[in-house]
Structures are given as structure tokens and as C-alpha cells.
Design an enzyme around this catalytic site. Sequence first.
Site, PDB file in Angstrom:
ATOM      1  N   HIS A 264       0.836  -1.205   0.000  1.00 42.85           N
ATOM      2  CA  HIS A 264       0.000   0.000   0.000  1.00 42.85           C
ATOM      3  C   HIS A 264       0.879   1.267   0.000  1.00 42.85           C
ATOM      4  O   HIS A 264       0.741   2.135  -0.862  1.00 42.85           O
ATOM      5  CB  HIS A 264      -0.905  -0.035   1.238  1.00 42.85           C
ATOM      6  N   GLU A 265       1.797   1.326   0.953  1.00 40.44           N
ATOM      7  CA  GLU A 265       2.628   2.538   1.065  1.00 40.44           C
ATOM      8  C   GLU A 265       3.572   2.655  -0.145  1.00 40.44           C
ATOM      9  O   GLU A 265       3.846   3.757  -0.611  1.00 40.44           O
ATOM     10  CB  GLU A 265       3.421   2.533   2.375  1.00 40.44           C
ATOM     11  N   HIS A 268       1.669   4.420  -2.795  1.00 39.85           N
ATOM     12  CA  HIS A 268       1.679   5.876  -2.563  1.00 39.85           C
ATOM     13  C   HIS A 268       3.031   6.460  -2.983  1.00 39.85           C
ATOM     14  O   HIS A 268       3.118   7.493  -3.632  1.00 39.85           O
ATOM     15  CB  HIS A 268       1.509   6.168  -1.065  1.00 39.85           C
ATOM     16  N   GLU A 294      -4.683   7.751  -3.013  1.00 42.70           N
ATOM     17  CA  GLU A 294      -5.143   6.478  -2.443  1.00 42.70           C
ATOM     18  C   GLU A 294      -5.378   5.440  -3.540  1.00 42.70           C
ATOM     19  O   GLU A 294      -5.227   4.241  -3.309  1.00 42.70           O
ATOM     20  CB  GLU A 294      -6.418   6.726  -1.621  1.00 42.70           C
TER      21      GLU A 294
END
Length: 501
Positions: A264-265, A268, A294
Site C-alpha cells: 500500500h505505502e 503511494h 489512495e
Amino acid sequence: MSSADTFLARWADITAIGSAAAVLSWDQETKMPAGGQAGRGQTLSVLAGLQHDHLTDPALAEAIDRASDAAGDDPVLDAQVRMARRDVVRASAVPGDLARRMAEVRSRALGVWQQARADADFSSFAPVLTDVVEMSKEQADALVAAGIAEHRYDALLDEYEPGATEAQLVTLLGDLRDQLSPLVKAVTDSGVVIDESPATGSFAEAAQLELGTVVAGALGYDFESGRLDLSAHPFTTGFDPGDVRITWRPEPDDFRPGLFGIMHEAGHAMYEQGLPTELARTPLGAAVSLGIHESQSRLWENQVGRSRAFWEWALPRFQQAFPGTDSVTVEALFPALHTVTPSLIRVEADEATYNLHIVARFEIERQLIAGSVEVADLPDLWNDTYDELLGVRPTSVTDGVLQDIHWAMGAIGYFPTYAIGNLVAAQLFDAATGAIDDLPGRIASGDFAPLLEWLRDNVHRHGRALSADELVERATGVPLSSAPFLDYLRTTTADVYGIRL
Ligand code: ZN
């Protein structure tokens, strides 16, 4: 110096102050000793004030005007000027007196919220939350008066998702609610229980870190321009395209939060690493909105990370990292990556029910801002909304209305960006699948470059030059809609639970 250079030099100074504050915030979350808290808070508030002073300096407005006169038919400079003006109008719209009161109330609200949450006592938080709501209305009215948006809630939303409106979200999130709620209910009623044992057991932190590092690097996260550290709550922070850092937090008995958190990060961070270097430190050299941000994290975490194709590549690496997992197969693991379980806590929610947590917050906060709901009514309204949307009811405000930090921070209008991100991720991934020859096959062989290049080309390289809506429409050929996301969920739910709706 040309007028454009003067304007951009001033802008680079403002960006530099923001970067300095971001480094200090990263340090605060990862390395700083507890004793540093008070001093760091003071330093950060001085930097925020300094940045605000530079942004509202009449000399900057003058420099922007002169650059505007000189822009002629230079479309990039023209876009720089438009974006800078918007940021200046936004920063100048709120009178200094209100800005100071807001900072004071927010910092008081945070402390009171923490205590109220620990005590499970909403009544002690209600007075300061009332102050936050009233000041948010004042702030919104000032922004509307300055021409930032037409309506109160839109003005608040605009800070996180520029250009989005409440009316647009009522349609988008209403659609999501109407179709998701029956799907979740059908799963609950089916009584099917997923065997999650392939995802649970004992996972050494060092092995989780090694696997997460290999995966993030394979996806395309550039460790030469970033680093990975531990923190209580995972986050991404970028100071420049050349330095974008991520954090994670492992669970010892379940590999999913650690690995999917890193993916997820990394999603980003790859967005920020892919922002055009020639636009760095200019008004266009940043992410366009939190929803688009997001979408980049969710796409790598969910559409890629929870796919069979990804696990064909990842499983041998997983088995190498964690001894005793030799019997785990992709088919056994897949259902454990797509469980649908209605729960009380947003941050622990699965990819299906997560959006219903967002719908609940959106419906409640827009009524707060419209004045049709009082703060005192929130705990009951919260519980009733959860009952209706998810079929679960909190027994304590700690697991209910007090669970999130956002309202205490004065961040009203923030929650919808999470749902927008989920919808955009599904829509972008569909478009990428259509554009890239055999994308599943590429992913299964660990070749993630075509997907990253597609995202670089269609999302990252634009910075803030396109609005979020324009970006989605150009990349996918159609306006943002909830249909691709709902199709994605229906497919996985049919696959895992045998339920078709
Ligand atoms: Zn995120």
C-alpha cells in the site's frame, strides 16, 4: 530574473519549508525520543506559520500576476499560475484570527479526544467537537466567500479532493451503499467461513521485512530514492521525488497487515517518486488529490497484491521467507485474501466492507455541517447507521463514534477520499489491463514494469496539471464510476463465497 523565475523561486521557498516540516514529522513518527514531543510541536507550528506567511505575502501575489502577464501561450506556465493563485486564495481566505482559533481548538480537541476514547466517554468530547464543527462551518463560509467552492461541504472537501462536490459524492457513494450493503449481507447470511490458516501462524519480523523489501523493490519502489522504517501507523512521506519514505508495522501472527501495508505505502510512494522532476518545487509538482493518491496505494495492494497472478510469482518467495509454509498453495491462500466480514473498526476492515465505513462517515459529517444533526446525537446516529449499513452495532463509543482521529483534527471532508481511491483504483486497473498485452501473465512472471509505466504515463507524470476528474477520464475513457469496483468485488465474492448478486 524573468517574472516567471521570480514567481517560481518564491514557490520553491514555500515548498522547501514544507519539506523541512515533513522531514521533522517523519522523524517524530519513526526515531524521535518521547521527550521530544513538546519541542517538536513548537518547531512544526513555527514552520507552518512561516509557510502561511510566505503564501499570503503580497509580494508573491504580485509575482504571480507578473508571471501571468508574461505567460502568453505557454500552457505550462499558465497552469502554474492558475494552481498557485488557487493555493494563495485558499490560504488567504481564512482570516488570521480564525486560523489561530482553529489551531488552538484542534490541538485541544486532540488531547480531549484521546482521553475520551480511553474513558469511552463521548460527553467529555462533545463540547470541543461542537467547537470544531462550528469553526469548520466558519472556515467553509470564508472559503465559499473567496470563491473556492459553492457550498459549505464542498469547500471543506476541496482541501483534500480539489473540485469534488457533495452532490457528486451523494451519487457515487449512494450507489456504492445501495449495491454493497446487500452483497455484504448475502455473504454474512451464507454462513460460509473462510479458512484463514494459510495467512496466520508465526511470522518473524526480520523475515517479513525481507519479503516486504523484495516485493516493494520488484513492484518498482526505488530504495535509492526512499527507505522503509517502522512506525505505529504506516504512512508515506515525500520531501522531493528523490526522497520518498514509507513505514510499516508487522503483526507477529498474521503476515497480511505487514505485507499489504508495505505494498500500500509503496503504491503511494511510487506515485511521488514518479512526479515529474522538471515540475519539482513548482505549483504543479505535487499529487493532484488524496483520492488519486489512495488509488495508487490500493491498486498495488488490492488489484495486484490480492490477485492469483501476483501470488504465482510471490508464493515461492513467501515460502522461502517463512519455513513451514511449503504446503500453502495459491488456491488455499486466495480466499484468505478476500474475506468479507462486517466489523466495527474502519482501519481493520476488508476491501468490501471498508467503503461502508466511509459511507457512514460521509452521511454523518455532511449532516453535521448542514446543521441537521447535533453533536449530542452522534453516538446514537453512528450506531444506527452501522446497524443499517453493516448489520453490526457498537456497544462502546470507543469502537463507535470515537474511533477515528479525523474529526478531532478538524479534518471534515477527508473520509470520502478513501472511497474515491478504491473506485479509481479499480477503474484504472481495468484500463491498464485493456492497454497492456497479457498483464496477468506479466504480473505472474514478476514483470511489474509495464503496469508501473502505464501509471507513470497516465497518472504520475501529470502532477497537478490535470484535475482528478480529467485524469480519470483521460486514462480510462469514461468519467469516474463505482461500476468497475463493484464488478471487481462481485467477481471475487462469487469466486470465494460462491455468491452472485
Ligand atoms: Zn493510503
